[in-house]
Scaffold this motif. Structure first.
Motif, PDB file in Angstrom:
ATOM      1  N   LEU A  14      -2.569   8.444 -22.022  1.00 53.89           N
ATOM      2  CA  LEU A  14      -1.848   7.983 -23.190  1.00 53.89           C
ATOM      3  C   LEU A  14      -2.877   7.441 -24.174  1.00 53.89           C
ATOM      4  N   MET A  15      -2.934   8.060 -25.361  1.00 54.97           N
ATOM      5  CA  MET A  15      -3.895   7.673 -26.396  1.00 54.97           C
ATOM      6  C   MET A  15      -3.133   7.094 -27.583  1.00 54.97           C
ATOM      7  N   THR A  16      -3.845   6.323 -28.411  1.00 48.04           N
ATOM      8  CA  THR A  16      -3.228   5.814 -29.630  1.00 48.04           C
ATOM      9  C   THR A  16      -2.923   6.981 -30.563  1.00 48.04           C
ATOM     10  N   ARG A  17      -1.924   6.804 -31.368  1.00 53.80           N
ATOM     11  CA  ARG A  17      -1.529   7.822 -32.345  1.00 53.80           C
ATOM     12  C   ARG A  17      -2.565   7.858 -33.456  1.00 53.80           C
ATOM     13  N   ILE A  18      -2.952   9.070 -33.816  1.00 53.99           N
ATOM     14  CA  ILE A  18      -3.913   9.254 -34.906  1.00 53.99           C
ATOM     15  C   ILE A  18      -3.213  10.057 -35.986  1.00 53.99           C
ATOM     16  N   TYR A  19      -3.241   9.547 -37.200  1.00 49.68           N
ATOM     17  CA  TYR A  19      -2.693  10.279 -38.335  1.00 49.68           C
ATOM     18  C   TYR A  19      -3.830  11.107 -38.908  1.00 49.68           C
ATOM     19  N   GLU A  20      -3.883  12.358 -38.475  1.00 48.19           N
ATOM     20  CA  GLU A  20      -5.057  13.167 -38.736  1.00 48.19           C
ATOM     21  C   GLU A  20      -4.791  14.306 -39.712  1.00 48.19           C
ATOM     22  N   ARG A  21      -5.907  14.845 -40.155  1.00 50.82           N
ATOM     23  CA  ARG A  21      -5.907  16.064 -40.952  1.00 50.82           C
ATOM     24  C   ARG A  21      -6.986  16.967 -40.395  1.00 50.82           C
ATOM     25  N   GLN A  22      -6.912  18.214 -40.705  1.00 47.74           N
ATOM     26  CA  GLN A  22      -7.925  19.158 -40.262  1.00 47.74           C
ATOM     27  C   GLN A  22      -9.252  18.861 -40.945  1.00 47.74           C
ATOM     28  N   THR A  23     -10.325  18.852 -40.174  1.00 51.23           N
ATOM     29  CA  THR A  23     -11.655  18.559 -40.701  1.00 51.23           C
ATOM     30  C   THR A  23     -12.036  19.522 -41.816  1.00 51.23           C
ATOM     31  N   ASP A  24     -11.822  20.819 -41.574  1.00 56.83           N
ATOM     32  CA  ASP A  24     -12.227  21.801 -42.583  1.00 56.83           C
ATOM     33  C   ASP A  24     -11.428  21.653 -43.865  1.00 56.83           C
ATOM     34  N   ALA A  25     -10.150  21.335 -43.757  1.00 55.57           N
ATOM     35  CA  ALA A  25      -9.325  21.170 -44.965  1.00 55.57           C
ATOM     36  C   ALA A  25      -9.806  19.982 -45.796  1.00 55.57           C
ATOM     37  N   VAL A  26     -10.095  18.862 -45.136  1.00 57.42           N
ATOM     38  CA  VAL A  26     -10.562  17.672 -45.853  1.00 57.42           C
ATOM     39  C   VAL A  26     -11.899  17.958 -46.533  1.00 57.42           C
ATOM     40  N   CYS A  27     -12.822  18.553 -45.795  1.00 57.41           N
ATOM     41  CA  CYS A  27     -14.156  18.816 -46.370  1.00 57.41           C
ATOM     42  C   CYS A  27     -14.091  19.856 -47.485  1.00 57.41           C
ATOM     43  N   ARG A  28     -13.221  20.828 -47.364  1.00 55.22           N
ATOM     44  CA  ARG A  28     -13.092  21.812 -48.446  1.00 55.22           C
ATOM     45  C   ARG A  28     -12.488  21.167 -49.693  1.00 55.22           C
ATOM     46  N   GLU A  29     -11.536  20.255 -49.487  1.00 56.38           N
ATOM     47  CA  GLU A  29     -10.993  19.506 -50.632  1.00 56.38           C
ATOM     48  C   GLU A  29     -12.090  18.697 -51.314  1.00 56.38           C
ATOM     49  N   LEU A  30     -13.053  18.240 -50.524  1.00 53.30           N
ATOM     50  CA  LEU A  30     -14.158  17.450 -51.063  1.00 53.30           C
ATOM     51  C   LEU A  30     -15.313  18.316 -51.551  1.00 53.30           C
ATOM     52  N   GLY A  31     -15.171  19.639 -51.470  1.00 53.29           N
ATOM     53  CA  GLY A  31     -16.142  20.537 -52.076  1.00 53.29           C
ATOM     54  C   GLY A  31     -17.211  21.112 -51.182  1.00 53.29           C
ATOM     55  N   SER A  32     -16.951  21.248 -49.884  1.00 50.12           N
ATOM     56  CA  SER A  32     -17.989  21.780 -48.999  1.00 50.12           C
ATOM     57  C   SER A  32     -18.337  23.235 -49.310  1.00 50.12           C
ATOM     58  N   GLU A  33     -17.458  23.942 -50.013  1.00 48.83           N
ATOM     59  CA  GLU A  33     -17.720  25.345 -50.367  1.00 48.83           C
ATOM     60  C   GLU A  33     -18.353  25.486 -51.750  1.00 48.83           C
ATOM     61  N   ILE A  34     -18.535  24.375 -52.442  1.00 49.10           N
ATOM     62  CA  ILE A  34     -19.050  24.415 -53.815  1.00 49.10           C
ATOM     63  C   ILE A  34     -20.511  23.994 -53.808  1.00 49.10           C
ATOM     64  N   HIS A  35     -21.369  24.844 -54.326  1.00 55.72           N
ATOM     65  CA  HIS A  35     -22.800  24.542 -54.358  1.00 55.72           C
ATOM     66  C   HIS A  35     -23.043  23.287 -55.201  1.00 55.72           C
ATOM     67  N   GLY A  36     -23.795  22.341 -54.640  1.00 61.04           N
ATOM     68  CA  GLY A  36     -24.130  21.119 -55.358  1.00 61.04           C
ATOM     69  C   GLY A  36     -23.156  19.978 -55.145  1.00 61.04           C
ATOM     70  N   ASN A  37     -21.992  20.238 -54.539  1.00 61.84           N
ATOM     71  CA  ASN A  37     -21.019  19.179 -54.298  1.00 61.84           C
ATOM     72  C   ASN A  37     -21.368  18.460 -52.999  1.00 61.84           C
ATOM     73  N   THR A  38     -21.500  17.152 -53.048  1.00 62.39           N
ATOM     74  CA  THR A  38     -21.916  16.378 -51.879  1.00 62.39           C
ATOM     75  C   THR A  38     -20.854  15.407 -51.370  1.00 62.39           C
ATOM     76  N   ARG A  39     -19.647  15.462 -51.911  1.00 61.95           N
ATOM     77  CA  ARG A  39     -18.626  14.484 -51.519  1.00 61.95           C
ATOM     78  C   ARG A  39     -18.229  14.611 -50.051  1.00 61.95           C
ATOM     79  N   TRP A  40     -18.434  15.765 -49.429  1.00 64.03           N
ATOM     80  CA  TRP A  40     -18.075  15.974 -48.022  1.00 64.03           C
ATOM     81  C   TRP A  40     -19.170  15.498 -47.061  1.00 64.03           C
ATOM     82  N   TYR A  41     -20.353  15.214 -47.558  1.00 64.40           N
ATOM     83  CA  TYR A  41     -21.481  14.831 -46.716  1.00 64.40           C
ATOM     84  C   TYR A  41     -21.187  13.634 -45.803  1.00 64.40           C
TER      85      TYR A  41
END
Length: 193
Positions: free
Chosen positions: A45-72
């Motif tokens: 039994l683990m605590t509940r985690i309100y999660e999102r997919q890692t790739d979705a969050v990082c892509r929203e932060l610009g991991s696919e955009i050259h020069g964008n560092t918000r996902w770092y």
């Protein structure tokens, strides 16, 4: 301690100081009867985690955009979490996107800074043994390298390079924009550790 439940219990006991930070909190372990087979099975039994997919969050932060560092910071937090797990003597934590959750903490929290939680330590192993025989028996070197490779695969995926795309671009010498994004991240990570 060669059973699945034994390794998992061992891992969570060794990692107790990390629970609540890069790991969810373990609330308890139980033996339950499976409704399908009527056999006793190990449950956690683990605590509940309100999660999102890692790739979705990082892509929203610009991991696919050259020069964008918000996902770092998210990717660096993943690297630090795995390092902390290794420091506590655990390896083989099956590092892949399905086992990495990005969360803002509680559902009601509006924090703009997500944090990383690692889950699923079923394949974990201790990294320190008294004898080289046991180290060879449990393939500690290979498992540790697997964790490092897992982190690298996640970073590559965050830069939008599926394995198929990776192999195709290398095989045909095609332009690899994601390689530059991955390289810039690792350079930044080295400067910020």
């Amino acid at each position: 301690m060669n059973s699945w439940s034994g390794w998992r219990r061992y891992a969570y006991s060794k990692l107790s100081s990390l629970q609540g930070t890069p790991l969810p909190c373990l609330e308890g372990t139980f033996m339950v009867t499976s409704p399908d087979s009527e056999q006793e099975e190990f449950a956690m039994l683990m605590t509940r985690i309100y999660e999102r997919q890692t790739d979705a969050v990082c892509r929203e932060l610009g991991s696919e955009i050259h020069g964008n560092t918000r996902w770092y910071p998210i990717a660096l937090e993943l690297v630090r979490a795995v390092y902390r797990i290794h420091q506590l003597g655990i390896v083989g934590s099956d590092i892949r996107e399905q086992n990495i959750l990005v969360t803002n903490g509680q559902k009601s929290t509006l924090s703009p800074l997500p944090s990383v939680k690692l889950i699923d330590f079923a394949s974990s192993q201790p990294s320190h043994f008294d004898t080289t025989y046991d180290m060879d028996r449990y393939k500690i070197f290979r498992v540790t390298i697997s964790d490092t490779g897992g982190i690298n695969r996640v970073i590559v995926d965050l830069c939008e390079a599926s394995r198929f795309k990776y192999l195709r671009e290398h095989a045909y010498g095609l332009s690899c924009d994601w390689v530059g994004r991955k390289t810039k991240f690792w350079q930044w990570a080295l400067q910020n550790t």
